[in-house]
Design an enzyme around this catalytic site. Structure first.
Site, PDB file in Angstrom:
ATOM      1  N   SER A  12     -21.952 -27.544  31.518  1.00 20.24           N
ATOM      2  CA  SER A  12     -22.469 -27.781  32.868  1.00 20.24           C
ATOM      3  C   SER A  12     -22.659 -26.490  33.652  1.00 20.24           C
ATOM      4  CB  SER A  12     -21.518 -28.708  33.637  1.00 20.24           C
ATOM      5  OG  SER A  12     -20.241 -28.098  33.772  1.00 20.24           O
ATOM      6  N   LYS A  14     -19.780 -24.424  34.239  1.00 19.29           N
ATOM      7  CA  LYS A  14     -18.484 -24.192  34.889  1.00 19.29           C
ATOM      8  C   LYS A  14     -18.012 -22.751  34.748  1.00 19.29           C
ATOM      9  CE  LYS A  14     -16.229 -27.055  32.331  1.00 19.29           C
ATOM     10  NZ  LYS A  14     -17.276 -27.480  31.382  1.00 19.29           N
ATOM     11  N   THR A  34      -7.338 -19.543  27.389  1.00 21.74           N
ATOM     12  CA  THR A  34      -6.388 -20.472  26.773  1.00 21.74           C
ATOM     13  C   THR A  34      -6.821 -20.913  25.384  1.00 21.74           C
ATOM     14  OG1 THR A  34      -7.437 -22.392  27.798  1.00 21.74           O
ATOM     15  CG2 THR A  34      -5.625 -21.341  29.018  1.00 21.74           C
ATOM     16  N   HIS A  49     -18.700 -15.958  25.175  1.00 17.70           N
ATOM     17  CA  HIS A  49     -18.117 -15.835  26.515  1.00 17.70           C
ATOM     18  C   HIS A  49     -17.832 -14.369  26.834  1.00 17.70           C
ATOM     19  CE1 HIS A  49     -16.879 -19.811  28.370  1.00 17.70           C
ATOM     20  NE2 HIS A  49     -17.532 -20.194  27.288  1.00 17.70           N
ATOM     21  N   ARG A  52     -21.020 -12.417  27.627  1.00 15.15           N
ATOM     22  CA  ARG A  52     -21.570 -12.757  28.941  1.00 15.15           C
ATOM     23  C   ARG A  52     -20.778 -12.092  30.060  1.00 15.15           C
ATOM     24  NH1 ARG A  52     -20.999 -18.353  29.509  1.00 15.15           N
ATOM     25  NH2 ARG A  52     -19.067 -17.976  30.615  1.00 15.15           N
ATOM     26  N   ASP A  82      -9.592 -20.026  31.974  1.00 12.74           N
ATOM     27  CA  ASP A  82     -10.625 -20.804  31.292  1.00 12.74           C
ATOM     28  C   ASP A  82     -10.082 -21.187  29.922  1.00 12.74           C
ATOM     29  OD1 ASP A  82     -13.012 -22.013  30.641  1.00 12.74           O
ATOM     30  OD2 ASP A  82     -14.235 -20.221  30.875  1.00 12.74           O
TER      31      ASP A  82
END
Length: 167
Positions: A12, A14, A34, A49, A52, A82
């Protein structure tokens, strides 16, 4: 100090929104991951991730001891956790008392000096899962999200990359 909870469905937006919110605070941001890279697909997700985010983050990999790492990193830049949903999954898999740990997290938040931005998944909008483990996880995630949302200063729901302010 601000506590921000960002929730929404899979893909989405987030995490991207949470990164933007965390970077808006002064100081070097801390990324509290996590997730564990237990297979090649998860390794690829983590790498995406990281790419980015770039290199301006301090990174901490914390699959279980979230309250401890928030205390240890307090006093600097904002922390981005996250995500809470993976943390819950890790707790349940390790057969730890997730209810107690979620309560301890919520109780610790008002004592922190530096901002915290949490990412979590909203898993309760779909059909009722067909097995007991999935139903247990869905229910636990709902309870965890309610608990952290009650302690948060702000709550956002992300849909199609767009934030909706809930609190």
């Amino acid at each position: 100090m601000a506590v921000i909870l960002i929730t929404g469905g899979a893909r989405s937006g987030k995490s991207k929104r949470a990164e933007t919110r965390a970077r808006a605070f002064p100081g070097q941001p801390v990324y509290v991951a996590t997730a564990e890279a237990l297979d090649a697909e998860m390794e690829a997700r983590i790498a995406k991730h990281r790419a980015r985010r770039g290199t301006d983050w301090i990174e901490r990999e914390v699959p279980l001891d979230l309250v401890e790492v928030l205390a240890a990193t307090d006093g600097g830049g904002a922390r981005l956790v996250d995500c809470l949903t993976l943390w819950l999954s890790n707790l349940m898999h390790a057969e730890r008392a997730w209810e107690r740990e979620v309560s301890e997290l919520a109780a610790a938040l008002p004592r922190l000096k530096s901002p915290v931005v949490f990412v979590t998944n909203e898993v309760g909008l779909g059909i009722v899962p067909d097995n007991a483990l999935a139903r247990s996880f869905r229910d636990a995630a709902g309870i965890m999200n309610q608990t952290v949302a009650a302690a948060a200063d702000e709550v956002e729901f992300i849909v199609a990359g767009l934030p909706m302010k809930l609190k």
